[in-house]
Write an enzyme that holds these catalytic residues in place. Sequence first.
Site, PDB file in Angstrom:
ATOM      1  N   LYS A 183       0.838  -1.215   0.000  1.00  0.00           N
ATOM      2  CA  LYS A 183       0.000   0.000   0.000  1.00  0.00           C
ATOM      3  C   LYS A 183       0.869   1.261   0.000  1.00  0.00           C
ATOM      4  CE  LYS A 183      -4.079  -1.836  -0.023  1.00  0.00           C
ATOM      5  NZ  LYS A 183      -4.492  -2.817   0.970  1.00  0.00           N
TER       6      LYS A 183
ATOM      7  N   LYS B 271      -2.698 -11.159  -8.938  1.00  0.00           N
ATOM      8  CA  LYS B 271      -4.063 -11.594  -8.582  1.00  0.00           C
ATOM      9  C   LYS B 271      -5.135 -10.644  -9.108  1.00  0.00           C
ATOM     10  CE  LYS B 271      -4.766  -9.116  -4.319  1.00  0.00           C
ATOM     11  NZ  LYS B 271      -5.720  -8.933  -3.269  1.00  0.00           N
TER      12      LYS B 271
ATOM     13  N   LYS C 278      -9.402  -5.281  -7.078  1.00  0.00           N
ATOM     14  CA  LYS C 278     -10.034  -4.007  -7.471  1.00  0.00           C
ATOM     15  C   LYS C 278      -9.005  -2.919  -7.765  1.00  0.00           C
ATOM     16  CE  LYS C 278     -12.676  -4.224  -3.730  1.00  0.00           C
ATOM     17  NZ  LYS C 278     -13.274  -5.478  -3.289  1.00  0.00           N
TER      18      LYS C 278
HETATM   19  P1  ADP Z   1      -9.507  -6.704  -3.326  1.00  0.00           P
HETATM   20  O1  ADP Z   1      -8.170  -7.394  -3.316  1.00  0.00           O
HETATM   21  O2  ADP Z   1     -10.184  -6.745  -4.628  1.00  0.00           O
HETATM   22  O3  ADP Z   1      -9.427  -5.317  -2.718  1.00  0.00           O
HETATM   23  P2  ADP Z   1     -10.372  -7.592  -0.766  1.00  0.00           P
HETATM   24  O4  ADP Z   1      -8.973  -7.312  -0.314  1.00  0.00           O
HETATM   25  O5  ADP Z   1     -11.462  -6.737  -0.203  1.00  0.00           O
HETATM   26  O6  ADP Z   1     -10.416  -7.548  -2.339  1.00  0.00           O
HETATM   27  O7  ADP Z   1     -10.677  -9.116  -0.477  1.00  0.00           O
HETATM   28  C1  ADP Z   1     -11.760  -9.647   0.216  1.00  0.00           C
HETATM   29  C2  ADP Z   1     -11.643 -11.144   0.306  1.00  0.00           C
HETATM   30  O8  ADP Z   1     -11.543 -11.713  -0.996  1.00  0.00           O
HETATM   31  C3  ADP Z   1     -10.410 -11.646   1.070  1.00  0.00           C
HETATM   32  O9  ADP Z   1     -10.746 -12.841   1.748  1.00  0.00           O
HETATM   33  C4  ADP Z   1      -9.428 -11.939  -0.007  1.00  0.00           C
HETATM   34  O10 ADP Z   1      -8.474 -12.914   0.353  1.00  0.00           O
HETATM   35  C5  ADP Z   1     -10.338 -12.451  -1.105  1.00  0.00           C
HETATM   36  N1  ADP Z   1      -9.726 -12.195  -2.421  1.00  0.00           N
HETATM   37  C6  ADP Z   1      -9.612 -10.980  -3.034  1.00  0.00           C
HETATM   38  N2  ADP Z   1      -9.005 -11.114  -4.228  1.00  0.00           N
HETATM   39  C7  ADP Z   1      -8.726 -12.438  -4.359  1.00  0.00           C
HETATM   40  C8  ADP Z   1      -8.110 -13.210  -5.391  1.00  0.00           C
HETATM   41  N3  ADP Z   1      -7.680 -12.658  -6.510  1.00  0.00           N
HETATM   42  N4  ADP Z   1      -8.000 -14.538  -5.196  1.00  0.00           N
HETATM   43  C9  ADP Z   1      -8.458 -15.125  -4.060  1.00  0.00           C
HETATM   44  N5  ADP Z   1      -9.043 -14.455  -3.061  1.00  0.00           N
HETATM   45  C10 ADP Z   1      -9.185 -13.128  -3.202  1.00  0.00           C
END
Ligand code: ADP
Length: 332
Positions: A112, A195, A198
């Site tokens: 971050k 991965k 967002k």
């Molecule tokens: P983002 O990475 O899109 O901001 P979040 O951090 O809010 O999403 O993630 C919320 C949940 O979804 C967490 O449990 C996270 O591990 C899971 N998650 C997010 N992106 C992935 C991904 N690409 N593969 C597997 N799990 C994911």
Amino acid sequence: MKETVVSGIRSTGKLHLGNYYGALKNFVQMQHDYNCFFFIADLHSLTTHPTPSDLHGNVKQVLVEYLACGIDPELSTIYIQSDVPEVAELYLYLNMNAYMGELERSASFKDKVRANPDNVNAGLLTYPVLMAADILIHKATKVPVGKDQEQHLEMARTFGNRFNRLYNNDYFPEPYAFSYATSLVKVPGLDGKGKMGKSEGEGNVINLSDDPEVIRKKVMRAVSDGGPTVENQPKPEAIQNLFDLMKVVSAPDTLAHFEGLYNQCAIRYGDFKKQLAEDMIMATAPIRERIQAIAADEAYLSKVAGIGREKGRESALKTIRDVRELVGIKSF
Ligand code: ADP
Ligand code: TRP
């Protein structure tokens, strides 16, 4: 007694396939076997300073999508993080024993800082402490999350154990990341690297609410290359990512078919992507339809959030009363 499960997703907008296969799909399955608390992490989303109207809209979006994915308010407790202020109180106590050095070393904090050097706020630094409070407030032992959250779970165990040592008890059990899959899931994105997430941009993610036409366009634009030239050659990252996505949404024989074509250098990426897009559309169709119906039902949403608030607070209050006593906080 059933084991307790806690998990949440930040309210930063629409949920994507990574959220679904990493976290939500497990939520839905777990609610039959465990005592489940699923919340919407609106306090966590404040680290990036959303406007008040965006914040509320995003909370609604995640609530709708939780329900559309099949989280059942009769089986699970679904609540908004800020509706349970005991979480913020526990966060405060845990912060007193969370050390600067360990927080700065967290991989997600470093990411971050690299991505947004102008917004390195204290909330960002103590993000894992708030997450530990979310989990420990219900004394959960299982936390369904994707692979990227593993380090945060390790920190939650550290903070819980440190509290226990400091106050000479074994009050908090150790929480562990959980998935029904053989290992924690990492869903790749469409940009050829890393991965699905967002913050990587709209073209990198397939949202659960995306229309079929949008899904087709995004997949057709996904990064690939000129194709294999030697039989059985290893796959470069961008291509491996597309195969990994197919593994998630398609039938095993479809995957095997395209693996075979790749190994014989006979694969046509246009056909491969078309199939991938159609399988993504199929996998998300029932969720997409429910999203629209549920979003229109404001009365149902406020009823669900109200019941969740009650149940969430009841459980959290029990813990916070014990914690105050252990810490030595007493009213006159
Ligand atoms: P983002 O990475 O899109 O901001 P979040 O951090 O809010 O999403 O993630 C919320 C949940 O979804 C967490 O449990 C996270 O591990 C899971 N998650 C997010 N992106 C992935 C991904 N690409 N593969 C597997 N799990 C994911
Ligand atoms: N940190 C998680 C994420 O970015 C969201 C989250 C906040 C969470 N609190 C939690 C997940 C508690 C599991 C348990 O995805």
